[in-house]
Design a protein around this motif. Structure first.
Motif, short mmCIF file in Angstrom:
data_model
loop_
_atom_site.label_atom_id
_atom_site.label_comp_id
_atom_site.label_asym_id
_atom_site.label_seq_id
_atom_site.Cartn_x
_atom_site.Cartn_y
_atom_site.Cartn_z
N ARG A 30 44.12 75.57 -16.26
CA ARG A 30 44.30 74.44 -15.33
C ARG A 30 44.46 73.16 -16.13
O ARG A 30 43.77 72.94 -17.14
CB ARG A 30 43.07 74.32 -14.43
N LEU A 31 45.34 72.29 -15.67
CA LEU A 31 45.59 71.01 -16.35
C LEU A 31 44.97 69.88 -15.57
O LEU A 31 45.11 69.78 -14.35
CB LEU A 31 47.10 70.78 -16.49
N ILE A 32 44.27 69.00 -16.28
CA ILE A 32 43.69 67.79 -15.72
C ILE A 32 44.39 66.59 -16.36
O ILE A 32 44.52 66.52 -17.58
CB ILE A 32 42.18 67.72 -16.01
N CYS A 33 44.84 65.65 -15.53
CA CYS A 33 45.45 64.41 -16.03
C CYS A 33 44.63 63.22 -15.56
O CYS A 33 44.46 63.02 -14.36
CB CYS A 33 46.89 64.29 -15.57
N LEU A 34 44.17 62.42 -16.50
CA LEU A 34 43.28 61.30 -16.20
C LEU A 34 44.01 59.99 -15.97
O LEU A 34 43.44 58.91 -16.15
CB LEU A 34 42.27 61.13 -17.36
N GLY A 35 45.25 60.07 -15.55
CA GLY A 35 45.96 58.86 -15.14
C GLY A 35 46.85 58.23 -16.19
O GLY A 35 46.92 58.67 -17.34
N ASP A 36 47.53 57.17 -15.77
CA ASP A 36 48.61 56.53 -16.54
C ASP A 36 49.70 57.54 -16.85
O ASP A 36 50.10 57.75 -18.00
CB ASP A 36 48.07 55.86 -17.80
N HIS A 116 39.72 57.09 -14.84
CA HIS A 116 40.71 56.64 -15.83
C HIS A 116 40.08 55.67 -16.82
O HIS A 116 40.07 55.92 -18.02
CB HIS A 116 41.90 55.97 -15.15
N GLY A 117 39.60 54.53 -16.33
CA GLY A 117 38.93 53.55 -17.20
C GLY A 117 37.44 53.65 -16.98
O GLY A 117 36.81 54.63 -17.36
N ARG A 147 27.61 65.31 -14.54
CA ARG A 147 26.99 65.47 -15.86
C ARG A 147 27.98 65.23 -16.98
O ARG A 147 27.61 64.80 -18.08
CB ARG A 147 26.40 66.87 -15.99
N ILE A 148 29.27 65.50 -16.70
CA ILE A 148 30.33 65.33 -17.69
C ILE A 148 31.40 64.43 -17.08
O ILE A 148 31.95 64.75 -16.02
CB ILE A 148 30.94 66.68 -18.10
N CYS A 149 31.68 63.33 -17.73
CA CYS A 149 32.69 62.38 -17.23
C CYS A 149 33.84 62.30 -18.23
O CYS A 149 33.65 61.90 -19.38
CB CYS A 149 32.08 60.99 -17.04
N PHE A 150 35.01 62.71 -17.80
CA PHE A 150 36.22 62.57 -18.60
C PHE A 150 36.91 61.25 -18.23
O PHE A 150 37.07 60.95 -17.05
CB PHE A 150 37.17 63.73 -18.36
N PHE A 151 37.31 60.49 -19.25
CA PHE A 151 37.97 59.21 -19.02
C PHE A 151 39.10 59.01 -20.02
O PHE A 151 39.18 59.69 -21.05
CB PHE A 151 36.96 58.06 -19.10
#
Length: 259
Positions: A30-36, A116-117, A147-151
């Motif tokens: 699975r692909l996750i895109c965090l914006g921009d 994102h930010g 618990r886990i934040c991707f940015f």
């Protein structure tokens, strides 16, 4: 689940294609895109088609929001703001509709938060332990299970561990174990687009949610072609743009005809 984590593609199809091939070779599910997804390079529409719809788990970044008029470009640097003006004129109506549907934040698997930010501000840079600590408090308030934040947004690969309210930068690499303790983590996969970096390598991460392991990677792409096309399509400020300002920038879409 094995996730590919990317951010800050900025319309760079050459870099995105290299990253997608790299992830396919590793069996990412699975692909996750965090914006921009858009802005700064010549292929925003193509990147939107690949990233802004299911099965990709995507969120909106500040460039995406600026491109569709949700926020202004006052907090952008001159080069980014110039490229975004070009992006707004070039972006298709379908792409704008797809970007408008993206949330600013997502929670998956109950404990993984995507921003994102900053947690509350897509334009905020989280680049220091103090900024991470501030956002860890916000995360606890707004997403208590997180618990886990991707940015993204900073264009810098980073892994922060938060314990007892204190953020510590941890070394990055392959197969870094997060464990299943009480700590929280803020993780930045870096930027797919390397136009503003000297190394010209696309950055990404792979997260194994079952093993609780994160791996960071950097892969080459055809940056010369990407940069050439961005300049030809009017996404790069020239001497004339710097001296004549936004009036010339507003006519960027006409450049291929009179260059």
């Amino acid at each position: 689940m094995l996730y590919g984590i990317i951010a800050d593609v900025h319309g760079n199809i050459e870099a995105l294609s290299a990253v997608q091939a790299f992830l396919a070779e590793r069996g990412v599910e699975r692909l996750i895109c965090l914006g921009d997804i858009v802005g700064y390079n010549a292929d925003s529409d193509a990147c939107v088609r690949l990233l802004a719809r299911p099965p990709v788990l995507a969120i909106a970044g500040n460039h995406d929001l600026i491109a569709i008029g949700r926020i202004g470009d006052e907090r952008c640097g001159a080069k980014a703001a110039f490229a975004l003006r070009r992006t707004r004129t070039a972006l298709s109506a379908d792409s704008k509709r797809a970007l408008a549907l993206l949330p600013k934040r997502r929670v998956i698997e109950g404990e993984i938060v995507l921003v994102h930010g900053g947690v509350a501000d897509p334009c905020q840079y989280m680049a220091s332990p103090a900024q991470i600590e501030e956002n860890a408090l916000l995360l606890r308030e707004r997403e208590p299970s997180g618990r886990i934040c991707f940015f993204g947004h900073t264009h810098i690969q980073a892994l922060y561990e938060i314990e007892a309210g204190v953020a510590t930068a941890r070394p990055i690499g392959e197969r870094v174990s997060l464990g299943r303790g009480r700590q929280r983590f803020f993780i930045n996969p870096g930027s797919v687009d390397a136009a503003r970096r000297s190394d010209k390598l696309a950055e990404l991460a792979v997260f194994d949610s079952w093993r609780q392991e994160i791996s960071f990677y950097r892969v080459p792409y055809d940056h010369e072609r990407s940069e050439r096309r961005a300049a030809e399509e009017g996404y790069r400020m020239t001497w004339l743009d710097r001296h004549f300002g936004t009036a010339r920038g507003a006519l960027a879409h006409l450049r291929p005809r009179w260059r």
